[in-house]
Write a protein that holds these residues in place. Structure first.
Motif, PDB file in Angstrom:
ATOM      1  N   ALA A 137       0.825  -1.210   0.000  1.00  0.00           N
ATOM      2  CA  ALA A 137       0.000   0.000   0.000  1.00  0.00           C
ATOM      3  C   ALA A 137       0.862   1.263   0.000  1.00  0.00           C
ATOM      4  N   TYR A 138       0.341   2.298  -0.650  1.00  0.00           N
ATOM      5  CA  TYR A 138       1.070   3.573  -0.730  1.00  0.00           C
ATOM      6  C   TYR A 138       0.241   4.747  -0.208  1.00  0.00           C
ATOM      7  N   ILE A 139      -0.981   4.908  -0.720  1.00  0.00           N
ATOM      8  CA  ILE A 139      -1.785   6.082  -0.391  1.00  0.00           C
ATOM      9  C   ILE A 139      -2.140   6.116   1.091  1.00  0.00           C
ATOM     10  N   VAL A 140      -2.642   5.001   1.619  1.00  0.00           N
ATOM     11  CA  VAL A 140      -3.112   4.971   3.012  1.00  0.00           C
ATOM     12  C   VAL A 140      -1.989   5.284   3.995  1.00  0.00           C
ATOM     13  N   PRO A 141      -0.835   4.601   3.953  1.00  0.00           N
ATOM     14  CA  PRO A 141       0.232   4.966   4.902  1.00  0.00           C
ATOM     15  C   PRO A 141       0.803   6.353   4.649  1.00  0.00           C
ATOM     16  N   LYS A 142       0.776   6.813   3.400  1.00  0.00           N
ATOM     17  CA  LYS A 142       1.288   8.143   3.091  1.00  0.00           C
ATOM     18  C   LYS A 142       0.460   9.218   3.778  1.00  0.00           C
ATOM     19  N   LEU A 143      -0.868   9.078   3.745  1.00  0.00           N
ATOM     20  CA  LEU A 143      -1.744  10.107   4.284  1.00  0.00           C
ATOM     21  C   LEU A 143      -2.073   9.895   5.755  1.00  0.00           C
ATOM     22  N   LEU A 144      -2.170   8.660   6.200  1.00  0.00           N
ATOM     23  CA  LEU A 144      -2.620   8.383   7.566  1.00  0.00           C
ATOM     24  C   LEU A 144      -1.495   8.015   8.529  1.00  0.00           C
ATOM     25  N   GLY A 145      -0.321   7.665   8.006  1.00  0.00           N
ATOM     26  CA  GLY A 145       0.721   7.144   8.874  1.00  0.00           C
ATOM     27  C   GLY A 145       1.729   8.152   9.362  1.00  0.00           C
ATOM     28  N   GLY A 146       2.065   9.139   8.546  1.00  0.00           N
ATOM     29  CA  GLY A 146       3.121  10.053   8.938  1.00  0.00           C
ATOM     30  C   GLY A 146       4.490   9.424   8.758  1.00  0.00           C
ATOM     31  N   ASN A 206       5.759   3.202   0.228  1.00  0.00           N
ATOM     32  CA  ASN A 206       6.227   4.576   0.379  1.00  0.00           C
ATOM     33  C   ASN A 206       7.733   4.672   0.185  1.00  0.00           C
ATOM     34  N   LEU A 207       8.473   3.712   0.742  1.00  0.00           N
ATOM     35  CA  LEU A 207       9.927   3.723   0.619  1.00  0.00           C
ATOM     36  C   LEU A 207      10.345   3.566  -0.841  1.00  0.00           C
ATOM     37  N   ILE A 208       9.664   2.699  -1.582  1.00  0.00           N
ATOM     38  CA  ILE A 208       9.974   2.518  -3.001  1.00  0.00           C
ATOM     39  C   ILE A 208       9.702   3.806  -3.770  1.00  0.00           C
ATOM     40  N   ALA A 209       8.564   4.441  -3.505  1.00  0.00           N
ATOM     41  CA  ALA A 209       8.226   5.684  -4.198  1.00  0.00           C
ATOM     42  C   ALA A 209       9.238   6.786  -3.895  1.00  0.00           C
ATOM     43  N   GLN A 210       9.702   6.867  -2.642  1.00  0.00           N
ATOM     44  CA  GLN A 210      10.692   7.885  -2.277  1.00  0.00           C
ATOM     45  C   GLN A 210      11.978   7.719  -3.078  1.00  0.00           C
ATOM     46  N   GLN A 211      12.399   6.479  -3.260  1.00  0.00           N
ATOM     47  CA  GLN A 211      13.661   6.232  -3.954  1.00  0.00           C
ATOM     48  C   GLN A 211      13.554   6.456  -5.458  1.00  0.00           C
ATOM     49  N   PHE A 212      12.356   6.521  -5.981  1.00  0.00           N
ATOM     50  CA  PHE A 212      12.182   6.829  -7.398  1.00  0.00           C
ATOM     51  C   PHE A 212      11.929   8.314  -7.648  1.00  0.00           C
ATOM     52  N   SER A 213      11.664   9.082  -6.572  1.00  0.00           N
ATOM     53  CA  SER A 213      11.267  10.478  -6.778  1.00  0.00           C
ATOM     54  C   SER A 213      12.080  11.434  -5.920  1.00  0.00           C
ATOM     55  N   SER A 214      11.650  11.665  -4.674  1.00  0.00           N
ATOM     56  CA  SER A 214      12.253  12.715  -3.862  1.00  0.00           C
ATOM     57  C   SER A 214      13.682  12.399  -3.435  1.00  0.00           C
ATOM     58  N   MET A 215      14.018  11.132  -3.226  1.00  0.00           N
ATOM     59  CA  MET A 215      15.369  10.723  -2.831  1.00  0.00           C
ATOM     60  C   MET A 215      15.874   9.704  -3.846  1.00  0.00           C
ATOM     61  N   PRO A 216      16.183  10.131  -5.062  1.00  0.00           N
ATOM     62  CA  PRO A 216      16.401   9.183  -6.157  1.00  0.00           C
ATOM     63  C   PRO A 216      17.566   8.224  -5.923  1.00  0.00           C
TER      64      PRO A 216
END
Length: 296
Positions: free
Chosen positions: A231-240, A248-258
């Motif tokens: 899951a990506y959306i739920v932990p991104k918005l509700l987890g902090g 979320n970690l995979i998405a970070q490594q492809f975008s904000s922290m390449p």
């Protein structure tokens, strides 16, 4: 055209679209992730040669600064959240499935619609709704503060609890529907036979009902556990920041922290856990079906 060629052409026409879809959107992306995972990371986060296993060492927590358990914790947190969501949806879906199946036939379609309709809403909108429900000062947060579960002026969001609630809410329909399909086909003669043999409520369920609902249960587990794990959306918005999950970690490594090779290695780890889970479910299905055959 001879019969064999006609049969071959018909077979190609029937399976061709599916094979093409799987090749373009599953096999080729997976192959690309496999290649990227073994490449080096450039100073700008892009994959480059030579090939190396450094990305997998980073997944295990090793870097030039030493070892850190952060990545392992993220993977473990993702597994735990998937387990929480799966078991919670099972506990909620069984009563709902029986409630719908035992309702008058004219009402069943409406009850099923009530289960399905929330999933038609965008997942972001549903996550924002839970943000409002669990925010500080709301009734649920106030109750948690009163019970001593939270400090004053704190809310249930953001937290791991909020992530669990969001996952359960999002994936509950995917457990209810396959279970309902199995419950609707129950052979109630087995239930009556168990009652005639003076079985208590738990034994009636375990020996007369559960074996017949195994196919729907296993389908529901697959439909809930796998997307919950990634899951990506739920932990991104509700987890902090303290409830980051693998997606979320995979998405970070492809975008904000390449760091594409590291992200690709994480993706392969996620796929590995998914395949292991599917193998486990298949073995469970075989054993449970064998038990059902012996029972019948």
């Amino acid at each position: 055209m001879n019969p064999l060629a006609r049969k071959t052409a018909g077979l190609a026409a029937s399976i061709g679209p599916g094979v093409t879809w799987i090749t373009l959107f599953l096999f080729l992306p997976g192959l690309l992730m496999g290649v990227l995972a073994f490449m080096s990371n450039s100073p700008y986060g892009q994959p480059t040669l030579p090939f190396t296993t450094a990305a997998f060492s980073q997944v295990a927590g090793y870097s030039f600064l030493g070892w850190s358990p952060g990545n392992i914790e993220v993977i473990g947190r993702s597994l735990l959240q998937a387990l929480y969501a799966t078991f919670a949806t099972i506990a909620l879906a069984y009563p709902l499935a029986f409630l719908i199946a035992r309702a008058p036939e004219r009402r069943r379609a409406g009850l099923l619609m009530l289960v399905i309709i929330p999933s038609w809403t965008n997942q972001v909108v549903r996550a924002y709704a839970w943000m409002q429900i669990l925010a500080p000062g709301t009734p649920l947060s106030h109750l948690a503060v009163t019970l001593g579960l939270l400090p004053q002026h704190m809310g249930l969001y953001p937290s791991s609890f909020a992530v669990s609630m969001g996952l359960i809410y999002n994936y509950l329909p995917y457990m209810v529907l396959p279970l309902y399909a199995s419950v609707e086909k129950l052979d109630w003669r087995l239930v009556d036979a168990a009652r005639d043999l003076y079985a208590n409520g738990w034994r009636v369920f375990w020996h007369g009902v559960f074996p017949q609902t195994v196919p729907g249960l296993l389908a529901g587990i697959i439909l809930v556990a796998i997307p919950s794990f990634g899951a990506y959306i739920v932990p991104k918005l509700l987890g902090g920041d303290r409830s980051v999950m693998l997606g979320n970690l995979i998405a970070q490594q492809f975008s904000s922290m390449p760091n594409w090779p590291f992200s690709a290695a994480l993706t392969l780890v996620m796929l590995l856990f998914t395949f292991l889970g599917l193998i486990l479910f298949r073995r469970m299905a075989r054993r449970l079906n064998a038990g059902e055959a012996n029972l019948l």
